[in-house]
Design an enzyme around this catalytic site. Structure first.
Site, mmCIF file in Angstrom:
data_model
loop_
_atom_site.group_PDB
_atom_site.id
_atom_site.type_symbol
_atom_site.label_atom_id
_atom_site.label_comp_id
_atom_site.label_asym_id
_atom_site.label_seq_id
_atom_site.Cartn_x
_atom_site.Cartn_y
_atom_site.Cartn_z
ATOM 1 N N ASN A 110 -5.157 -0.423 -0.511
ATOM 2 C CA ASN A 110 -4.935 0.810 0.254
ATOM 3 C C ASN A 110 -4.127 1.747 -0.632
ATOM 4 O O ASN A 110 -2.933 1.554 -0.824
ATOM 5 C CB ASN A 110 -4.171 0.477 1.552
ATOM 6 C CG ASN A 110 -3.780 1.730 2.323
ATOM 7 O OD1 ASN A 110 -4.240 2.834 2.004
ATOM 8 N ND2 ASN A 110 -2.944 1.565 3.327
ATOM 9 N N LYS A 147 -3.330 4.803 -0.139
ATOM 10 C CA LYS A 147 -2.499 5.783 0.590
ATOM 11 C C LYS A 147 -2.685 7.167 -0.039
ATOM 12 O O LYS A 147 -3.793 7.493 -0.454
ATOM 13 C CB LYS A 147 -1.048 5.307 0.629
ATOM 14 C CG LYS A 147 -0.942 3.861 1.167
ATOM 15 C CD LYS A 147 0.464 3.394 1.425
ATOM 16 C CE LYS A 147 0.432 1.952 1.945
ATOM 17 N NZ LYS A 147 1.758 1.443 2.291
ATOM 18 N N HIS A 191 -2.880 1.863 10.811
ATOM 19 C CA HIS A 191 -1.839 1.538 9.825
ATOM 20 C C HIS A 191 -0.480 1.979 10.362
ATOM 21 O O HIS A 191 -0.381 3.005 11.039
ATOM 22 C CB HIS A 191 -2.140 2.217 8.488
ATOM 23 C CG HIS A 191 -1.269 1.698 7.387
ATOM 24 N ND1 HIS A 191 0.024 2.134 7.215
ATOM 25 C CD2 HIS A 191 -1.484 0.736 6.459
ATOM 26 C CE1 HIS A 191 0.555 1.457 6.196
ATOM 27 N NE2 HIS A 191 -0.332 0.616 5.721
ATOM 28 N N GLU A 197 1.933 3.414 9.046
ATOM 29 C CA GLU A 197 2.355 4.770 8.672
ATOM 30 C C GLU A 197 1.704 5.803 9.598
ATOM 31 O O GLU A 197 2.299 6.848 9.888
ATOM 32 C CB GLU A 197 2.019 5.036 7.195
ATOM 33 C CG GLU A 197 2.981 4.272 6.279
ATOM 34 C CD GLU A 197 2.386 3.808 4.964
ATOM 35 O OE1 GLU A 197 1.336 4.334 4.552
ATOM 36 O OE2 GLU A 197 2.977 2.894 4.357
ATOM 37 N N GLU A 223 0.612 -6.520 9.109
ATOM 38 C CA GLU A 223 1.507 -5.876 8.153
ATOM 39 C C GLU A 223 2.866 -5.646 8.813
ATOM 40 O O GLU A 223 3.057 -4.633 9.502
ATOM 41 C CB GLU A 223 0.941 -4.528 7.712
ATOM 42 C CG GLU A 223 -0.386 -4.605 7.004
ATOM 43 C CD GLU A 223 -0.598 -3.401 6.081
ATOM 44 O OE1 GLU A 223 -0.825 -3.624 4.891
ATOM 45 O OE2 GLU A 223 -0.498 -2.261 6.551
ATOM 46 N N GLY A 268 6.191 -1.669 1.277
ATOM 47 C CA GLY A 268 6.818 -0.822 0.269
ATOM 48 C C GLY A 268 8.285 -1.130 0.041
ATOM 49 O O GLY A 268 9.001 -0.342 -0.573
ATOM 50 N N SER A 306 4.123 -5.688 0.580
ATOM 51 C CA SER A 306 4.675 -6.110 -0.713
ATOM 52 C C SER A 306 3.941 -7.309 -1.318
ATOM 53 O O SER A 306 4.563 -8.191 -1.910
ATOM 54 C CB SER A 306 6.176 -6.387 -0.601
ATOM 55 O OG SER A 306 6.867 -5.199 -0.244
HETATM 56 P P1 13P Z 1 2.797 -2.308 -0.056
HETATM 57 O O1 13P Z 1 1.877 -3.327 -0.664
HETATM 58 O O2 13P Z 1 3.106 -1.169 -0.981
HETATM 59 O O3 13P Z 1 4.006 -2.933 0.566
HETATM 60 O O4 13P Z 1 1.970 -1.629 1.165
HETATM 61 C C1 13P Z 1 1.357 -2.447 2.088
HETATM 62 C C2 13P Z 1 0.473 -1.606 2.933
HETATM 63 O O5 13P Z 1 0.933 -0.805 3.731
HETATM 64 C C3 13P Z 1 -0.979 -1.761 2.770
HETATM 65 O O6 13P Z 1 -1.678 -1.112 3.781
#
Ligand code: 13P
Length: 256
Positions: free
Chosen positions: A9, A11, A95, A97, A170, A176, A216
């Site tokens: 992903n 982003k 997601h 976010e 997640e 992150g 992560s």
């Molecule tokens: P990270 O791997 O950067 O922690 O992000 C995970 C994520 O949100 C994948 O959709």
């Protein structure tokens, strides 16, 4: 046996040139990889170029979000049929976010998931608790609410079609942050999700649906996470932006 599914992903990262350069490398090294399904989710701006560059490979292209309506007066939105038209075969919905910063609700996520499947695409439904929710002992109830609302509009699901439904667990506190759920913490939630899929539909569907872990994921922790019984791949953020890291994670999924 479920084929593990590893999706990057991206982003809000990568210009068209950067995106095509990255998938060129992935295509060269993973284009014919066996035993694991691979996907990338670029920005909408880069999606068509990525699809074109990946022609002739088995790497799938996903969108990061969509609307539940197919067309009409919805400024700024894109629909599953249009994403299919652009060559995407998967869509990520819900997601954290999106939930946190753009007001996506579990009910809306369900409408999106149903719309994606109705358009013939595969859907990755994301669920996960915040740190406060975990610390408050509410992990499973939060995941349950997100999962059941996210699946509610999907009336029927037969095992043959279940490969098009993927759940991504997640935990928000692991995204992150460099702080990964331990394999045991992740497995507990994954097993719970599979049990809830069985009660939503039946055991055969629950056995067929892939459940990805995200938060992560790195080359150093990917294999132990994916060795857990109910962890069927990964949704990778930061580490998917570097070809070498993402390739190492895909290879870890194959050996897990
Ligand atoms: P990270 O791997 O950067 O922690 O992000 C995970 C994520 O949100 C994948 O959709």
């Amino acid at each position: 046996m479920r084929t593990p599914f590893v999706v990057g992903n991206w982003k809000l990262n990568k210009s068209i040139a950067e995106a095509t350069a990255l998938v060129t490398e992935l295509k060269n090294q993973l284009g014919t990889v066996k035993g694991v399904q691979v996907g990338v989710a670029p920005t909408l701006v880069a999606l068509s170029s990525v699809v074109k560059r990946l022609e002739g490979s088995s790497i799938a292209v996903a969108a990061q979000n969509c609307h539940w309506e197919t067309s009409g007066a919805w400024t700024g939105e894109v629909s599953p049929p249009l994403l299919a038209d652009a060559g995407a075969t998967w869509v990520i919905v819900g997601h954290s976010e999106r939930r946190q910063f753009f007001g996506d609700t579990s009910e809306g996520v369900g409408k999106k998931a149903a719309a994606v499947l109705a358009a013939g695409l595969g859907v990755i439904v994301c669920v996960g608790e915040s740190l406060a929710e975990r610390d408050g002992g509410r992990t499973l109830s939060v995941v349950d609410e997100q999962l059941m609302a996210g699946l509610a509009p999907i009336e029927t699901m037969d095992p043959a079609k279940a490969a098009k439904l993927v759940i991504a667990y997640e935990p928000v506190w692991a995204i992150g942050t460099g702080r990964t759920a331990t394999p045991a913490q992740a497995q507990e939630v994954h097993a719970y999700i599979r049990q809830r899929l069985a009660s939503r539909w039946n055991a055969a569907v629950a056995e067929a649906v892939r459940i990805q872990y995200g938060g992560s994921v790195k080359p150093s922790n990917a294999e132990t996470l994916m060795s857990e019984k109910d962890i069927d791949g990964a949704l990778v953020g930061g580490a998917s932006l570097e070809a070498a890291d993402f390739i190492a994670i895909v290879k870890a999924a194959r050996s897990a």
